[in-house]
Motif scaffolding. Structure first.
Motif, PDB file in Angstrom:
ATOM      1  N   GLY A 169      54.232 -43.116 -12.428  1.00 24.42           N
ATOM      2  CA  GLY A 169      55.042 -43.727 -13.495  1.00 24.42           C
ATOM      3  C   GLY A 169      55.867 -44.873 -12.349  1.00 24.42           C
ATOM      4  O   GLY A 169      56.469 -45.469 -13.169  1.00 24.42           O
ATOM      5  N   VAL A 170      55.743 -44.726 -11.576  1.00 17.69           N
ATOM      6  CA  VAL A 170      56.425 -45.614 -10.329  1.00 17.69           C
ATOM      7  C   VAL A 170      55.338 -46.651  -9.978  1.00 17.69           C
ATOM      8  O   VAL A 170      54.446 -46.527  -9.541  1.00 17.69           O
ATOM      9  N   ASP A 171      55.727 -48.035 -10.119  1.00 16.75           N
ATOM     10  CA  ASP A 171      54.947 -49.122  -9.913  1.00 16.75           C
ATOM     11  C   ASP A 171      55.140 -49.740  -8.395  1.00 16.75           C
ATOM     12  O   ASP A 171      55.815 -50.564  -8.187  1.00 16.75           O
ATOM     13  N   ASN A 172      54.398 -49.119  -7.413  1.00 18.96           N
ATOM     14  CA  ASN A 172      54.219 -49.357  -5.950  1.00 18.96           C
ATOM     15  C   ASN A 172      53.496 -50.622  -5.740  1.00 18.96           C
ATOM     16  O   ASN A 172      52.364 -50.593  -6.449  1.00 18.96           O
ATOM     17  N   GLY A 173      53.922 -51.612  -5.083  1.00 20.22           N
ATOM     18  CA  GLY A 173      53.277 -52.673  -4.811  1.00 20.22           C
ATOM     19  C   GLY A 173      53.525 -53.234  -3.612  1.00 20.22           C
ATOM     20  O   GLY A 173      54.217 -52.775  -2.624  1.00 20.22           O
ATOM     21  N   ARG A 174      52.824 -54.374  -3.374  1.00 19.63           N
ATOM     22  CA  ARG A 174      53.007 -55.121  -1.889  1.00 19.63           C
ATOM     23  C   ARG A 174      53.420 -56.496  -2.140  1.00 19.63           C
ATOM     24  O   ARG A 174      52.998 -57.355  -3.042  1.00 19.63           O
ATOM     25  N   LEU A 175      54.303 -57.020  -1.229  1.00 16.53           N
ATOM     26  CA  LEU A 175      54.891 -58.437  -1.169  1.00 16.53           C
ATOM     27  C   LEU A 175      54.565 -59.177  -0.043  1.00 16.53           C
ATOM     28  O   LEU A 175      54.731 -58.677   1.143  1.00 16.53           O
ATOM     29  N   VAL A 176      53.819 -60.400  -0.278  1.00 13.79           N
ATOM     30  CA  VAL A 176      53.462 -61.275   0.832  1.00 13.79           C
ATOM     31  C   VAL A 176      54.427 -62.614   0.651  1.00 13.79           C
ATOM     32  O   VAL A 176      54.508 -63.040  -0.583  1.00 13.79           O
ATOM     33  N   PHE A 177      55.197 -62.984   1.394  1.00 13.13           N
ATOM     34  CA  PHE A 177      56.152 -64.069   1.296  1.00 13.13           C
ATOM     35  C   PHE A 177      55.296 -65.400   2.186  1.00 13.13           C
ATOM     36  O   PHE A 177      55.133 -65.282   3.355  1.00 13.13           O
ATOM     37  N   ASP A 178      55.421 -66.597   1.412  1.00 14.90           N
ATOM     38  CA  ASP A 178      54.890 -67.505   2.084  1.00 14.90           C
ATOM     39  C   ASP A 178      56.133 -68.418   2.075  1.00 14.90           C
ATOM     40  O   ASP A 178      56.293 -69.460   1.394  1.00 14.90           O
ATOM     41  N   SER A 179      56.682 -68.602   3.096  1.00 14.25           N
ATOM     42  CA  SER A 179      57.976 -69.442   3.515  1.00 14.25           C
ATOM     43  C   SER A 179      58.845 -69.367   2.220  1.00 14.25           C
ATOM     44  O   SER A 179      58.846 -70.919   1.789  1.00 14.25           O
ATOM     45  N   VAL A 180      59.367 -68.476   1.562  1.00 15.60           N
ATOM     46  CA  VAL A 180      60.092 -68.468   0.537  1.00 15.60           C
ATOM     47  C   VAL A 180      61.454 -68.835   1.084  1.00 15.60           C
ATOM     48  O   VAL A 180      62.039 -68.130   1.715  1.00 15.60           O
ATOM     49  N   ARG A 181      62.052 -69.486   0.314  1.00 24.01           N
ATOM     50  CA  ARG A 181      63.464 -70.075   0.497  1.00 24.01           C
ATOM     51  C   ARG A 181      64.665 -69.599  -0.365  1.00 24.01           C
ATOM     52  O   ARG A 181      64.530 -69.465  -1.434  1.00 24.01           O
ATOM     53  N   VAL A 182      65.535 -69.044   0.309  1.00 25.39           N
ATOM     54  CA  VAL A 182      66.800 -68.363  -0.169  1.00 25.39           C
ATOM     55  C   VAL A 182      67.972 -68.820   0.285  1.00 25.39           C
ATOM     56  O   VAL A 182      67.909 -69.291   1.557  1.00 25.39           O
ATOM     57  N   PRO A 183      68.866 -69.018  -0.357  1.00 24.79           N
ATOM     58  CA  PRO A 183      70.302 -69.499   0.302  1.00 24.79           C
ATOM     59  C   PRO A 183      70.885 -68.625   1.188  1.00 24.79           C
ATOM     60  O   PRO A 183      70.423 -67.468   1.224  1.00 24.79           O
ATOM     61  N   ARG A 184      71.705 -69.376   2.392  1.00 23.06           N
ATOM     62  CA  ARG A 184      72.313 -68.571   3.480  1.00 23.06           C
ATOM     63  C   ARG A 184      73.243 -67.183   2.549  1.00 23.06           C
ATOM     64  O   ARG A 184      73.197 -66.160   3.279  1.00 23.06           O
TER      65      ARG A 184
END
Lengths: 617, 617
Positions: free
Chosen positions: B207-222
């Motif tokens: 019932g838990v949706d385990n997943g994988r995350l790959v970030f390609d130069s994702v920008r977030v504020p300071r």
């Protein structure tokens, strides 16, 4: 068997999975491999051992297929072959082999799983119509967990209390016998009087359709009785060459020993697969750095990781050799034309019970350890370990609950021992008594350990320790059980108080047999000697308290056992891959993302990046 | 929480199951129970301990809900609360509590699960745009097994190496920090630069949706940096009150200890449920007859069945009391307005690590035993044990692999010990040295055991043994590790050679803590004294070889331990039902066909039929 390397969709519905396995069973039938084990007169090859060995190979693949095939050709087919006679063979054997007659094996009842001698389903002979009436007389007599019953089986081999004597005479029960009972039409509907329900989703093996059968006075012809060991005349007269009811029942059961041996084989295959995955992953997975080099350490280089996997690997080797012995012993006894040999048959049954119990517990424990050794990756269905774990779990229960099987082994050991003692002349008995007293003294002073010095890796030395333990536990167990014979003794209380002792004796016996099977072949390869030593030492280490408590080892010596286990783990570590490769599991049955690290070891570019990251950190 | 007593259809597809659990998470949010643990300034109640205790209650129900709730309010919410500051709390805390902002906790990477200090995801500050660039620089840096990532989470708390210094200056890495990174639009699509994949079906917790995350130069504020312990100025200057990078990282991790404590609680609940099922089944299930009476024996009357369940039951009691202590210790340290106390915090973390490890292994082992104790019935999904087993399996891995956690405990024990020794004056050091020598002598002669006589059930006596083992293992472990400090020593080899010793020391420490927690409350009920004794004795029995090997018990004495365990099993047998009922699991969370026997004990009619059958047999 490449076509049987199923990789069922883990998200398939139960019905889809069952359908896929049913199709695989048909493919297996077409391959004619299952025919191998049956009577040549009906198109088989009589290669009883070969078929069990082939069955074990299936254990490297999908275990639902293994079990479903086991039900059809091992249990249903086995009962038909071993308990039936020409009238059954002529009519059903070919169809059963071809899989055009799908059957199930309806022994277990809701109320009686282990104590099958006391099943409650009845098969009452009606001399007027020359039929048996199969009836479920109480809720607990429902046939339960029957593989194949919920969806596919057309016929059931039903075990029931055979009752003769009609309404006008005193009825007589002759114990449990096996009957062929059609349960489903060709269209797949339950036949009149048969109520079939589905056991639903299970912890594993969901490609197998386990179900429940309730019989409401279902009539089958007199010939439905599998009458190799007993028969009922048209007039309703019961006859059997084996007059003792219990002995008769266990003789019939004994012919079905193949099922138990097959389960042990399946457990061995699954364990080997889990270890192959965990060892290969452990050789690529890195975690934490060596402070001297800064390099991340391969996890199998950690002592504790070796400790998790390598003694289990050694024991898996030992169990496989014991399994090989078991299969060839069975083959000799069951091959076409083999002379019946009651003593060897009894020995085979005892070994099968013991190795099944020890082997399936080893499987459950080892597969769990392998899952943990692969961390989060081991928890993903795509990496095969979850199915291995879930599917093999019930192996400790079916074909005989392990605890009950070990009790059976203990019972045989004690009665053999009793016979040996009874054969002694007076002088022998006196010596025997003296031995026991001397034994107690030795135990108190620990003087025995003087006798148990020697090279800890020497197989003869290890064997001596295992034999010591076995003999001691059997002799002292027999002594305790003698109290049950005293007048006025509460037999159950005596037995129950010694139950853990008896199980320990059975384990010790099986440990010794397994060790012997391995020792007999350990000179075949230079590595095997050390694998044998690791197996033997880790068995002794696991029970080292016993050896100290009973004066067979000093405390200093048991510490040396632990040291030796650690040393052997280190020595065998470089050979771990070779050892699992030797199980010979085809690579396409192992392919999964867990082993991707073997192809994608960190590239030079990655390493450089890592160095940079560390350098700037 | 009646509405949360889910009984998910075991044949539901993964998507259906996930949807059902997601709905239950929303229902849980509506109940406002999760709010209980958060800052009153934002609508919470600040009852940190209460919420963990309530979380444990969820463990009696569906464990996917437990874990999914744990991800949202424990891990994601916990990071937000503990590592964030007002700017994060003002903006997100209410939405997180209400479940309108669903989050996930992205720490683990494919290449780094245990060694999280060396994660490879980077968050590089760009002073030009005042943003962090979140990047997955290599395949092993992929975030993996992240609960909530595959389907529901909108935001991730991402742990990454914080790098400052742009292209024109030397870059600097400051270690792992946590960042809030949006990963999914309101419509549910992955945001630009974020690649989300699904871990697929798992051994359990589907019932838990385990997943994988790959970030390609994702920008977030300071401001996405959770900056309670460190910050980066708009210009890109890094600052932190904690100058040591390792200390800073572990300080941040330490605030998240609640997750580990919650897992221990969930494991305890699941174990209690499994034992309740197995004990109640064991009280109705009958198999084999007492030869004296002919009556079939209730399986829990067999010694070996008692041995399987009752010591585990006693230890489950002990672990629950230890868990209660842990929760209240955590509450005192984390409740609003609590003064920071570094030493107590460190102690809490060590305890949490140890109890999580010992408790989750106990759960895996005990639930397996319960499954086997229920035979075939235990294998059916309808009887709840399969889900308990499959869902809790990964508890030994997540929130810290158990072996790694015990190593952490061992490390703390040794450094505390080192500090204690360092504080000794010269005379003390001499005495300390003398003690160790004397210890070795005692060990050799076994004379210590003279000191260890006494009533085997006396808690003080049992405690003394547990303390002896703990102190001995720590002192001798420290001595072995000292060799690593010798010039030219291969530190890794020294550590690795002693790894099993260090883990044993950690176990011994946790065993003593758990025993103490139980002993402190054992006078609350007349039964508890015997349950405590059974727990303590079975722990000692399990490691009795060690006590003999190191001269703390004689071999005769350890045999007496086994005898005492058997005796206590017999004495507590009549109270087994009372003991599991005291876990207080609502009956509707336990209802399953396994317990039908409680309602349908053999009727008189059945018994009469059985007698007849036996009589005519």
């Amino acid at each position: 068997m490449g076509e049987l390397a199923l990789t069922p969709d883990p998200d398939a519905s139960t019905e889809e999975y069952r359908a896929e396995i049913a199709e695989a069973v048909r493919a297996l039938a077409r391959s004619r491999r299952p025919h191998q084990g049956f009577d040549p007169a009906y198109g088989g090859e009589g290669d009883v051992g070969g078929v069990v060995a082939a069955f074990q190979m299936l254990g490297h693949g999908d275990l639902s297929l293994l079990v479903k095939a086991g039900v059809q050709w091992g249990l249903f087919g086995g009962a038909l072959q071993a308990l039936g006679t020409a009238r059954h063979h002529d009519r059903y054997l070919r169809d059963m082999m071809d899989g055009t007659l799908l059957g199930c094996f309806a022994m277990t009842e809701t109320g009686h799983g282990s104590d099958v001698q006391h099943l409650r389903t009845t098969a009452t002979y009606d001399a007027d119509t020359h039929e048996f009436v199969i009836h479920t007389r109480e809720p607990g007599a429902r046939k339960d967990y029957i593989g194949g019953a919920a969806r596919d089986a057309r016929m059931a081999a039903v075990f029931a209390q055979l009752v003769t004597g009609g309404p006008n005479e005193v009825s007589q029960t002759h114990g449990v016998h096996c009957f062929l009972v059609p349960i489903r039409s060709e269209a797949g509907d339950a036949l009149p009087g048969v109520t079939i329900t589905d056991c639903g989703v299970k912890a594993g093996l969901n490609g197998v359709d386990n179900g429940r059968l309730v019989f409401d006075s279902v009539r089958v012809p007199r010939e439905a009785l599998l009458n190799r060991y007993a028969d009922v005349s048209p007039e309703g007269v019961y006859s059997s060459d084996i007059t003792n009811e219990t002995r008769r029942f266990f003789t019939m059961l004994g012919t079905l020993v193949r099922g138990r041996i097959s389960v042990a084989g399946g457990a061995a295959s699954a364990t080997q697969k889990a270890l192959t995955l965990a060892v290969r992953y452990g050789e690529t997975r890195r975690q934490f750095s060596d402070p001297a080099t800064g390099e991340e350490v391969v996890v199998l280089d950690y002592l504790v990781h070796q400790r998790k996997l390598l003694p289990a690997l050694a024991t898996t080797y030992a169990l496989q050799f014991a399994q090989n012995d078991l299969v060839s012993q069975m083959h000799d006894l069951q091959k076409p034309g083999a002379e019946p040999d009651e003593e060897r048959q009894r020995d085979l049954e005892t070994r099968a019970a013991g190795i099944k119990a020890i082997g399936t517990w080893h499987a459950t424990r080892t597969i769990q350890t392998c899952r943990e050794a692969c961390g989060g990756a081991g928890y993903l269905a795509e990496n095969l370990l979850p199915a291995l774990k879930a599917d093999t779990d019930v192996f400790t229960t079916f074909e005989g609950d392990n605890t009950v099987l070990l009790q059976l082994v203990a019972k045989t050991l004690l009665s053999d021992y009793g016979r040996r003692v009874a054969k002694l002349d007076l002088a022998g008995k006196v010596r025997f008594g003296a031995d026991l007293v001397a034994g107690t003294v030795l135990e108190r002073t620990g003087a025995r350990s003087v006798l148990r010095r020697g090279d800890l890796r020497d197989p003869a030395h290890l064997r001596r320790l295992l034999v010591d333990r076995e003999e001691h536990l059997i002799a002292s167990g027999a002594l305790r059980m003698r109290k049950a014979l005293a007048p006025g003794a509460d037999q159950f209380a005596v037995f129950n108080g010694a139950q853990d002792h008896l199980l320990a004796a059975a384990r010790a016996h099986v440990d010794r047999i397994v060790f012997d099977a391995f020792a007999a072949v350990a000179d075949r390869h230079p590595l095997l000697g050390r694998v044998l030593a690791l197996h033997g030492l880790s068995v002794i280490e696991g029970d080292r308290a016993w050896f100290v408590e009973h004066g067979y080892l000093t405390a200093a010596r048991t510490k040396a056992v632990t040291t030796a286990v650690n040393a052997l783990c280190g020595e065998l570590r470089p050979h771990a891959r070779e050892l699992v490769d030797a199980f010979g599991i085809p690579q396409n049955w192992l392919d999964c993302p867990l082993l991707d690290g073997e192809r994608t070891r960190p590239t030079e570019a990655d390493e450089q990046h890592a160095d940079t990251l560390t350098a700037v950190g």
